[in-house]
Write an enzyme that holds these catalytic residues in place. Structure first.
Site, short mmCIF file in Angstrom:
data_model
loop_
_atom_site.label_atom_id
_atom_site.label_comp_id
_atom_site.label_asym_id
_atom_site.label_seq_id
_atom_site.Cartn_x
_atom_site.Cartn_y
_atom_site.Cartn_z
N ARG A 18 0.86 -1.00 0.14
CA ARG A 18 0.60 0.00 -0.03
C ARG A 18 0.59 0.93 0.11
O ARG A 18 1.22 2.08 -1.10
CB ARG A 18 -0.95 0.21 1.14
CG ARG A 18 -2.19 0.73 1.14
CD ARG A 18 -1.43 2.53 1.41
NE ARG A 18 -1.50 3.11 2.70
CZ ARG A 18 -1.32 4.19 2.91
NH1 ARG A 18 -1.05 4.83 2.11
NH2 ARG A 18 -0.49 4.40 4.30
N ASP A 19 1.27 1.44 1.48
CA ASP A 19 2.45 2.98 1.13
C ASP A 19 3.65 2.91 -0.25
O ASP A 19 3.79 4.35 -0.44
CB ASP A 19 2.65 2.43 2.22
CG ASP A 19 3.39 4.49 2.99
OD1 ASP A 19 3.42 5.46 2.32
OD2 ASP A 19 3.98 4.68 3.40
N HIS A 216 7.53 4.16 12.11
CA HIS A 216 7.58 4.36 10.46
C HIS A 216 8.25 5.06 10.65
O HIS A 216 8.32 6.27 9.96
CB HIS A 216 5.51 5.00 10.20
CG HIS A 216 5.68 4.86 8.83
ND1 HIS A 216 4.84 3.50 8.44
CD2 HIS A 216 5.27 5.63 7.66
CE1 HIS A 216 4.36 3.82 7.11
NE2 HIS A 216 5.08 5.37 7.00
N HIS A 218 10.52 7.07 6.85
CA HIS A 218 11.50 7.30 5.32
C HIS A 218 12.66 7.33 5.47
O HIS A 218 13.03 7.69 6.37
CB HIS A 218 10.65 8.04 4.93
CG HIS A 218 9.09 7.58 4.69
ND1 HIS A 218 8.57 8.61 3.37
CD2 HIS A 218 7.81 6.74 4.94
CE1 HIS A 218 7.51 7.41 3.04
NE2 HIS A 218 6.62 7.19 4.42
N CYS A 249 9.27 9.67 -2.33
CA CYS A 249 8.59 10.53 -1.15
C CYS A 249 8.21 11.52 -2.67
O CYS A 249 9.21 11.93 -3.46
CB CYS A 249 9.09 11.07 -0.61
SG CYS A 249 8.85 12.33 0.49
N ASN A 258 9.62 5.12 1.72
CA ASN A 258 10.09 3.74 3.00
C ASN A 258 11.26 2.94 3.16
O ASN A 258 12.22 3.05 2.33
CB ASN A 258 8.28 3.17 2.98
CG ASN A 258 7.34 3.27 2.97
OD1 ASN A 258 6.74 4.23 1.98
ND2 ASN A 258 6.92 3.48 4.22
#
Lengths: 308, 308
Positions: A18-19, A216, A218, A249, A258
């Site tokens: 997803r992300d 979480h 990045h 990003c 990520n």
């Protein structure tokens, strides 16, 4: 270094499908996404963020969610281990009707970011989440919460200090109060640094313990693994990451998204911290999806692993 | 995390013009190298590894050392801040005659690596260094020592445990005994991980203090900054790095070489640890040499900095 607080076992929430994918331009077919998710579970994943119910015109990569869920069912994938991002009641109804039992909801610590991202103030977004949560609870749907821009915002910069930490804690407390089960605190633009992570993590762990707190990161500036080790040594035991470092990003063209799950596995395997994930099978899943996306991994470790 | 031992000020030894460039294919002209070194000193460098007196046929990038020193003199660069790698007595004589006052000598913890790299056993290499050192002392030439493959060897793998640490300490002690001033312990192939770095650093700091111990990391697997923070928090205060992450890894084609100085600056600036280096000027130096080499930086931080 005080390693007494370091957990022996951690949980990785795989957010790549997803992300990660939603920030990739090339649209991947539902069958290929389902195949990828199958590979991830075969590699030992406990929890995969599999898709989202956002507007198809806003995020084309996620437009196939109904279809994707059909494909996941065909492959006998345990949907209770799959999380789907849900922005509103309509999305919740769709998810429920498709048999989804775990959703993710989201807000941010930045008014500007929330306005631009979901056209709502922080308070408004909390009200939306609250409405959602009331229904989700009746549906016995488990909820994960994302708080974005925790360590810095592309519009409002970096906030620190006791007032900000109090604001952050209050925000988290409100989410926990409406039965959000776990909160993932996001370094959306990859500006976090270890002393900040230490300060924020210590504060959050003190308030909420380590069973419901996820971080979480990045890897935009190559600091994600350093931040993760810092948090790990303080007792944080849930981390989000994305296979192969999928996802750019959206706020800095060409920048890394990520942190790669394989970078976490390299760290945890070296430190003998148990993740339950099989690096070899994981790297195969990354190879498969990177090949579909026609791109190279952003992870130096994985790049080296592929070449070795 | 115990930050009581973290130094407030550290020293970076910039190895880009030698260790970095020698692993780059495109030959850079002496005038451009001198210009680069001038930019580095303007950015605040205390010490630059500027070149080497190795055989021109073995390392073509370093073949111009006489010429380079001429160019450095033309630009009024303080040669006492420039280190040159010297493999043997012949090289030492050349360096001395050109007015060099600081050299670097090298060995490794791996017999196989030494055999392949300098065609000598560890003992033989120590004897060579001893002969060199005797003469260097009479010339009042300061010496820096490199020990390669400390954290892992491409041929002999990773060695750990008390026996290895004792062997490493003895090796270092022998180098200090012959007036080597500072020893740089190298993670030649970028396999070090934080717990190993903690174990090795604690041991070395206990034996030798932190004034003569440098660490030299390669970012092959994206772990260099994590290792550097680990060592920093234990009191290590000298680190080698290469502007822009120059230099590949000769043992894994396409893999990343030295950790980028800008990654260290990003870390140290965030932690308010003083390095004396100006990030903006440093990034300009990197831009200049990357442009000459026609390549992109391997540093995610610097890549992002350039795009911001």
């Amino acid at each position: 270094m005080n390693k007494l607080l370091r957990p022996k076992k951690i949980k990785i929430v795989e957010v790549g499908p997803r992300d990660g994918l939603q920030n990739e331009k090339k649209i991947i077919k539902s069958t290929e996404k389902a195949k990828l998710i199958k590979m991830l579970f075969n590699a030992g994943c406990e929890e995969v963020e599999a898709g989202s119910f956002v507007r198809a015109d806003k995020i084309p990569q996620m437009a196939d969610v109904n279809n994707l869920i059909g494909e996941l069912k065909k492959l006998n994938i345990d949907l209770s281990k799959c999380t789907f991002l849900v922005p509103n009641l309509q999305g919740l109804e769709r998810a429920y009707n498709l048999g989804i039992t775990k959703i993710a909801v989201f807000t941010a610590t930045s008014e500007t970011f929330n306005k631009k991202n979901i056209n709502a103030s922080i308070d408004e977004s909390l009200k939306r989440i609250e409405e959602l949560a009331k229904v989700a609870v009746t549906y016995k749907i488990e909820m994960r919460g994302y708080i974005s821009t925790v360590f810095g915002c592309p519009y409002e910069g970096i906030k620190e200090g006791q007032n900000y930490l109090k604001f952050l804690t209050d925000l988290a407390r409100q989410l926990f109060a409406i039965k959000i089960n776990e909160i993932s605190f996001g370094d959306t633009i990859g500006v976090a640094h270890p002393d900040q992570v230490e300060e924020f993590s210590s504060h959050l762990l003190e308030k909420f313990g380590n069973k419901k707190i996820a971080l979480h990161f990045h890897d935009t500036r190559g600091m994600a693994i350093t931040n993760i080790l810092t948090a790990l040594n303080l007792g944080v035991e849930i981390f989000d990451s994305s296979l192969g470092g999928l996802g750019g990003c959206p706020y800095a063209k060409g920048a890394t998204g990520n942190v790669a799950t394989e970078d976490l596995l390299n760290l945890f395997n070296n430190l003998k911290v148990e993740s339950g994930l099989d690096l070899k099978k994981y790297a195969e899943a990354s190879k498969f999806i990177l090949n579909e996306l026609e791109k190279e991994t952003t992870s130096k470790f994985l790049l080296n692993y592929f070449k070795a």
